[in-house]
Design a protein around this motif. Structure first.
Motif, mmCIF file in Angstrom:
data_model
loop_
_atom_site.group_PDB
_atom_site.id
_atom_site.type_symbol
_atom_site.label_atom_id
_atom_site.label_comp_id
_atom_site.label_asym_id
_atom_site.label_seq_id
_atom_site.Cartn_x
_atom_site.Cartn_y
_atom_site.Cartn_z
ATOM 1 N N UNK A 170 0.804 -1.237 0.038
ATOM 2 C CA UNK A 170 -0.036 -0.064 -0.064
ATOM 3 C C UNK A 170 0.960 1.302 0.085
ATOM 4 N N UNK A 171 1.983 1.237 -0.113
ATOM 5 C CA UNK A 171 2.938 2.338 0.092
ATOM 6 C C UNK A 171 2.873 3.291 -1.002
ATOM 7 N N UNK A 172 2.591 2.873 -2.228
ATOM 8 C CA UNK A 172 2.420 3.977 -3.089
ATOM 9 C C UNK A 172 0.886 3.999 -3.668
ATOM 10 N N UNK A 195 7.133 7.941 -4.592
ATOM 11 C CA UNK A 195 7.954 7.389 -3.486
ATOM 12 C C UNK A 195 7.048 6.834 -2.601
ATOM 13 N N UNK A 196 7.494 5.684 -1.756
ATOM 14 C CA UNK A 196 6.513 5.097 -0.705
ATOM 15 C C UNK A 196 6.400 6.056 0.453
ATOM 16 N N UNK A 197 5.056 5.983 0.856
ATOM 17 C CA UNK A 197 4.432 7.128 1.743
ATOM 18 C C UNK A 197 4.064 6.371 2.807
ATOM 19 N N UNK A 198 4.697 5.934 3.875
ATOM 20 C CA UNK A 198 4.445 5.250 5.129
ATOM 21 C C UNK A 198 4.762 6.357 6.178
ATOM 22 N N UNK A 211 -0.948 17.670 -1.641
ATOM 23 C CA UNK A 211 0.336 17.321 -1.717
ATOM 24 C C UNK A 211 0.603 16.335 -0.613
ATOM 25 N N UNK A 212 1.793 15.487 -0.837
ATOM 26 C CA UNK A 212 1.890 14.386 0.144
ATOM 27 C C UNK A 212 3.224 14.331 0.431
ATOM 28 N N UNK A 213 3.629 14.696 1.973
ATOM 29 C CA UNK A 213 4.783 15.061 2.476
ATOM 30 C C UNK A 213 5.488 14.005 3.200
ATOM 31 N N UNK A 214 6.817 13.543 2.877
ATOM 32 C CA UNK A 214 7.440 12.550 3.698
ATOM 33 C C UNK A 214 6.848 11.300 3.735
ATOM 34 N N UNK A 215 7.048 10.469 4.853
ATOM 35 C CA UNK A 215 7.166 9.156 4.975
ATOM 36 C C UNK A 215 8.272 8.445 5.281
ATOM 37 N N UNK A 216 8.560 7.236 5.845
ATOM 38 C CA UNK A 216 9.585 6.680 6.254
ATOM 39 C C UNK A 216 10.713 6.446 5.032
ATOM 40 N N UNK A 217 11.904 6.883 5.209
ATOM 41 C CA UNK A 217 12.760 7.060 4.414
ATOM 42 C C UNK A 217 12.309 7.704 2.874
ATOM 43 N N UNK A 239 14.814 19.100 3.975
ATOM 44 C CA UNK A 239 14.614 19.300 5.377
ATOM 45 C C UNK A 239 14.088 18.220 6.026
ATOM 46 N N UNK A 240 13.640 17.096 5.417
ATOM 47 C CA UNK A 240 13.060 15.911 6.096
ATOM 48 C C UNK A 240 14.170 15.079 6.577
ATOM 49 N N UNK A 241 15.256 14.982 5.583
ATOM 50 C CA UNK A 241 16.499 14.158 5.688
ATOM 51 C C UNK A 241 17.512 14.952 7.004
ATOM 52 N N UNK A 242 17.291 16.426 7.175
ATOM 53 C CA UNK A 242 18.125 16.916 8.193
ATOM 54 C C UNK A 242 17.386 16.863 9.424
ATOM 55 N N UNK A 243 16.038 16.811 9.352
ATOM 56 C CA UNK A 243 15.444 16.742 10.709
ATOM 57 C C UNK A 243 15.304 15.211 11.392
ATOM 58 N N UNK A 244 15.675 14.292 10.486
ATOM 59 C CA UNK A 244 15.506 12.818 10.852
ATOM 60 C C UNK A 244 16.712 12.519 11.797
ATOM 61 N N UNK A 245 16.397 12.073 13.138
ATOM 62 C CA UNK A 245 17.469 11.672 14.197
ATOM 63 C C UNK A 245 17.443 9.821 14.216
ATOM 64 N N UNK A 246 18.140 9.645 15.266
ATOM 65 C CA UNK A 246 18.324 8.075 15.420
ATOM 66 C C UNK A 246 16.981 7.362 15.516
ATOM 67 N N UNK A 247 16.109 8.073 15.998
ATOM 68 C CA UNK A 247 14.541 7.558 16.238
ATOM 69 C C UNK A 247 13.625 8.426 15.350
#
Length: 593
Positions: A170-172, A195-198, A211-217, A239-247
């Motif tokens: 279901x990701x796309x 892109x996959x939107x989970x 518009x659909x924004x982000x998702x895991x990876x 921005x989404x890459x920069x704001x992703x941390x260890x969790x």
């Protein structure tokens, strides 16, 4: 005679003449003739000019809310919900469990699938989605065949739910459902997104598109195409890459459409303004201190009411203010996952006027800690914080100590007086719970599934019970002040910049001063994982109140001038009498063309 005595004599004569005139007016006005409802305008004796009417406070109540179980087993745990203009709530969770408490009716084919472990073809005869009738509290099974687990969604201008993304197959995917009928069901389009939107966010724009924004990876955004077509391009969004941390802590980013048609995007602890027409970052905002706010730390966010009842002749004069509450520390998820230690959730709320030239966060303390809670705009302009937990984060078995107490937040009160703790529920509403504002003003509350399948016996069993929560404005003692919209005599189709009329009655009529009545419009959101996408409350500019007959009035309102303030589509319109809202009436804003 002294000057003071002369003034007193003149004032006495004026009052006598006013009294005589008032009596004559009452004697000469025929019944059932439209008259302006009296507006009190005190006189400044120094300036000899009318002042604006003094705003009377909202009606006071000691009623702290009431809970009622309205369905003992709805069959599907409410991971994702949205109220439709059909007065049905679309509810779904995930197909990955391959079980629920609601089976497909006899004659409806089961879904064939390949088991990931055994590689055998099996049948899934359980419904993982349903249509909930808010008037009868009955449910109708719906069918989804590709997994909508942790997807996003929104209500299109024509009243269609468009749902995007999910997990695995279901990701796309894009899903559509609109009308309510015995055979109406989801229409699914696999591989419609680039892109996959989970765990992504879906945001409506001023032109009515999404518009659909982000998702895991997925460090990108894209625009949802017309039904049956495929998205043309995914735009890389650093921005989404920069704001992703260890969790991660930046999934389900908070987004809000501004009156100037730019999109505010908040992830983890940072935010910016994106122009969706040029794909350029317009500005950045200060970091919000204190911790992480997005999934899995999972605070909540809402746009405070958009006030169009001022002299907002230009889009630049419309104030937009965002509020973000709760969350947890950046490492809370990994500690909960690895050690089953549940860190205390954050206890702060932060507000920022994002249209200010120099915006800054203003922070205050909530009555209790909260993660995974919903922040709902109520029809009278207050905010309801509801559901969630005091310790831990989103994730299976990753939280404890449910937060049973809703909190009412009054944004216009002085700082330090804005929070009010309400009566608690007896049902834990944590991971995968949700809520929705109903036309009646009640709050529909459902869901909570803290584990990876449906469990009847557990510390926090899978919840398919549905509750209704009555906020303080539904105090029965306030019913005599509650307006009732006369729908047959009120406009339901609105056009930008065009005036329209609303008729309403009040059981206990009386004199109204200028600000006793306000008209608001509420955009029903898609709610999941503690975030209500596309939610907004708009306060309309309204004119003088006219008394039609005894106890019946009408008010002229100005439809929004700018689509960025209120995108095209369906809204619930409320008449609010000193904090007491009417039953909502569905209206639709259409473009003038």
């Amino acid at each position: 005679m002294t000057p003071l005595q002369k003034v007193l004599l003149i004032l006495t004569n004026l009052l006598f003449l006013a009294s005589v005139d008032a009596k004559q007016i009452r004697l000469t006005i025929p019944s059932r003739v439209e008259i302006a409802f009296p507006i009190l305008e005190p006189i400044d004796q120094k300036l000899q000019q009318p002042l604006l009417a003094i705003k009377r406070p909202d009606f006071e109540t000691e009623f702290n809310g009431k809970w009622e179980v309205i369905n003992n087993d709805s069959g599907v745990s409410a991971m994702q919900v949205i109220l439709m203009p059909t007065n049905k709530i679309i509810v779904y969770d995930a197909t990955v469990y391959r079980t629920s408490r609601l089976r497909y009716p006899e004659g409806v084919p089961c879904v064939q699938y390949i088991d990931m472990n055994s590689k055998q073809q099996l049948q899934d005869c359980f419904a993982h989605a349903m249509e909930y009738d808010i008037e009868t509290n009955q449910v109708r099974p719906l069918k989804v065949t590709v997994d909508p687990w942790c997807s996003s969604g929104g209500l299109a201008p024509d009243g269609t739910l468009i749902s995007s993304g999910g997990w695995n197959d279901g990701e796309k995917t894009l899903r559509y459902i609109r009308d309510s009928c015995p055979n109406c069901d989801f229409r699914e389009y696999v591989d419609a997104l680039q892109d996959p939107r989970w765990y992504a966010t879906q945001q409506i724009l001023a032109n009515g598109e999404f518009m659909v924004i982000g998702g895991r990876k997925a460090y990108s955004y894209e625009f949802i195409p017309k039904e049956g077509q495929k998205s043309a391009k995914a735009f890389f969004f650093p921005f989404l890459y920069e704001t992703s941390d260890i969790d991660e802590n930046n999934l389900y980013p908070f987004t809000h459409l501004l009156p100037d048609e730019n999109v505010f995007i908040f992830a983890n602890n940072r935010s910016l303004l994106l122009n969706p027409n040029t794909n350029k970052v317009v500005r950045t905002f200060p970091v919000l201190p204190g911790g992480s706010r997005n999934y899995p730390a999972s605070g909540s966010s809402t746009l405070l009411p958009i006030r169009l009842d001022y002299n907002n002749t230009s889009v630049q004069s419309i104030k937009a203010e965002v509020m973000i509450c709760g969350g947890n520390t950046p490492d809370a998820f990994i500690i909960a996952e690895s050690k089953k230690i549940f860190l205390p959730a954050l206890q702060d709320c932060a507000r920022m006027v994002i249209t200010d030239p120099i915006p800054a966060w203003d922070i205050e303390v909530m009555p209790s800690r909260r993660t995974m809670g919903d922040a709902l705009n109520l029809p009278n302009g207050q905010i309801l914080l509801i559901n969630g937990a005091k310790n831990g984060t989103e994730g299976w078995w990753d939280a404890e100590e449910p937060n049973f107490e809703p909190v009412l937040y009054s944004p216009d009160k002085p700082k330090g007086q804005r929070f009010k703790v309400l009566n608690p529920s007896a049902i834990a509403r944590m991971y995968h719970s949700s809520s929705a504002v109903l036309p009646s003003g009640k709050i529909w509350v459902a869901g909570s599934n803290t584990h990876n399948t449906y469990k009847d016996v557990d510390k926090f069993p899978t919840e398919t019970r549905v509750e209704a929560f009555y906020p303080p404005y539904l105090d029965p003692n306030l019913d005599k002040y509650r307006p009732q919209i006369l729908q047959e005599a009120s406009a339901k189709i609105l056009r930008y910049r065009v005036r329209f009329e609303v008729q309403f009655s009040i059981p206990e009529g009386g004199y109204l001063v200028k600000d006793d009545i306000k008209v608001t419009m509420y955009s029903p959101p898609f709610t999941t994982h503690g975030y209500s996408m596309n939610q907004r409350l708009v306060v309309l500019k309204s004119g003088i109140i006219i008394q039609v007959t005894k106890g019946v009035y009408k008010v002229g309102c100005s439809a929004p001038r700018f689509a960025g303030a209120a995108p095209p589509g369906y809204y619930l319109l409320f008449v609010v009498h000193r904090g007491v809202p009417s039953q909502g009436m569905w209206v639709q804003i259409q473009n003038a063309a």
